[in-house]
Design a protein around this motif. Structure first.
Motif, PDB file in Angstrom:
ATOM      1  N   GLN A  87       0.844  -1.201   0.000  1.00 14.73           N
ATOM      2  CA  GLN A  87       0.000   0.000   0.000  1.00 14.73           C
ATOM      3  C   GLN A  87       0.884   1.258   0.000  1.00 14.73           C
ATOM      4  O   GLN A  87       0.829   2.089   0.915  1.00 14.73           O
ATOM      5  N   PRO A  88       1.724   1.404  -1.011  1.00 14.53           N
ATOM      6  CA  PRO A  88       2.685   2.515  -1.004  1.00 14.53           C
ATOM      7  C   PRO A  88       2.005   3.878  -1.072  1.00 14.53           C
ATOM      8  O   PRO A  88       0.922   4.015  -1.641  1.00 14.53           O
ATOM      9  N   LYS A  89       2.663   4.864  -0.491  1.00 10.97           N
ATOM     10  CA  LYS A  89       2.162   6.238  -0.567  1.00 10.97           C
ATOM     11  C   LYS A  89       2.262   6.743  -2.003  1.00 10.97           C
ATOM     12  O   LYS A  89       1.341   7.345  -2.539  1.00 10.97           O
ATOM     13  N   ARG A  90       3.421   6.451  -2.620  1.00 14.78           N
ATOM     14  CA  ARG A  90       3.652   6.838  -4.017  1.00 14.78           C
ATOM     15  C   ARG A  90       4.304   5.672  -4.748  1.00 14.78           C
ATOM     16  O   ARG A  90       5.125   4.964  -4.177  1.00 14.78           O
ATOM     17  N   ALA A  91       3.942   5.502  -6.015  1.00 12.89           N
ATOM     18  CA  ALA A  91       4.576   4.482  -6.863  1.00 12.89           C
ATOM     19  C   ALA A  91       5.195   5.176  -8.073  1.00 12.89           C
ATOM     20  O   ALA A  91       4.500   5.876  -8.813  1.00 12.89           O
ATOM     21  N   TYR A  92       6.497   5.004  -8.228  1.00 15.92           N
ATOM     22  CA  TYR A  92       7.218   5.599  -9.361  1.00 15.92           C
ATOM     23  C   TYR A  92       7.481   4.502 -10.388  1.00 15.92           C
ATOM     24  O   TYR A  92       8.072   3.473 -10.073  1.00 15.92           O
ATOM     25  N   ILE A  93       7.044   4.721 -11.606  1.00 18.81           N
ATOM     26  CA  ILE A  93       7.220   3.721 -12.658  1.00 18.81           C
ATOM     27  C   ILE A  93       8.218   4.239 -13.688  1.00 18.81           C
ATOM     28  O   ILE A  93       8.003   5.290 -14.295  1.00 18.81           O
ATOM     29  N   MET A  94       9.324   3.511 -13.868  1.00 18.14           N
ATOM     30  CA  MET A  94      10.303   3.861 -14.898  1.00 18.14           C
ATOM     31  C   MET A  94      10.609   2.603 -15.703  1.00 18.14           C
ATOM     32  O   MET A  94      11.488   1.810 -15.374  1.00 18.14           O
ATOM     33  N   LEU A  95       9.831   2.399 -16.758  1.00 16.23           N
ATOM     34  CA  LEU A  95       9.942   1.200 -17.590  1.00 16.23           C
ATOM     35  C   LEU A  95       9.899   1.574 -19.069  1.00 16.23           C
ATOM     36  O   LEU A  95       9.191   2.505 -19.452  1.00 16.23           O
TER      37      LEU A  95
END
Length: 223
Positions: free
Chosen positions: A96-104
């Motif tokens: 349940q992350p506060k923020r999810a950073y996606i770098m793909l």
């Protein structure tokens, strides 16, 4: 709302070369960040992303990444974590992350169509929204490669493909109301390629300073 590092982010990403007149000295880039700021967050990505924890800049528990991962394989590939082998849907549900950073995208740019990568990115966003509705999703642009890497890859338009995909990412974020942070523009030299200050010898991966610059940019952008 869409977060952009400068008002001209979208325009700058569509340029095939960096504007040398606006390039700052990399030695003057901010590298300060609070490790605690990212303590409830999750970085999702490939081997480049593993470096965030590999260099010790953030905790390993804040990273869901694996060598070779792309926007398609991320949906089903289990990753070995402290909690065992786990897939992204279970990871999101548990953390349940506060923020999810996606770098793909670095691993797909050569052979996958932009539309296909965007479509699967949309599936990943849907998983996060479903499993953890309160998580803020931030899309990071696909990083640059060096001229030497492009030459060795035998793909003459490698950097242009990256810039094209990043432009599509901006559109995707604007359409879906997601945050977008351009980490690419600040890392390219006057010729439009990954600058030596930040690029490892292989021409794709980050030197340690690059991670600090990215973390500093994220924290200062999101506040």
């Amino acid at each position: 709302t869409t977060v952009q590092t400068t008002p001209a982010t979208t325009q700058k990403i569509t340029e095939s070369q960096a504007d040398s007149e606006t390039k700052a000295d990399p030695s003057e880039y901010k590298t300060d960040y609070e490790k605690e700021y990212f303590s409830q967050d999750l970085f999702i990505g490939d081997s480049i992303t593993t470096g965030f924890s590999g260099y010790g800049f953030i905790q390993e528990t804040n990273v869901f990444a694996k060598v070779g991962l792309n926007p398609i394989t991320v949906l089903t590939t289990p990753i070995t974590t402290a909690d065992g082998d786990i897939t992204i849907d279970s990871e999101i549900e548990q953390k349940q992350p506060k923020r999810a950073y996606i770098m793909l995208g670095s691993n797909g740019i050569q052979w996958l169509e932009n539309d296909k990568m965007i479509e699967n990115l949309g599936s990943l966003v849907s998983i996060i929204n479903e499993k953890s509705p309160d998580t803020q999703i931030i899309i990071l642009s696909v990083p640059p490669v060096t001229k030497a890497f492009e030459t060795k890859s035998k793909e003459p338009n490698y950097m242009n493909k990256i810039l094209s995909y990043n432009t599509d990412l901006v559109d995707f974020c604007e359409t879906n109301g997601l945050a977008f942070i351009d980490i690419t523009t600040m890392m390219i030299d006057e010729d439009g390629y990954f600058m030596d200050d930040f690029a490892e010898a292989d021409g794709m991966h980050f030197k340690s300073d690059a991670y600090k610059v990215v973390l500093s940019l994220i924290e200062s952008t999101l506040g």
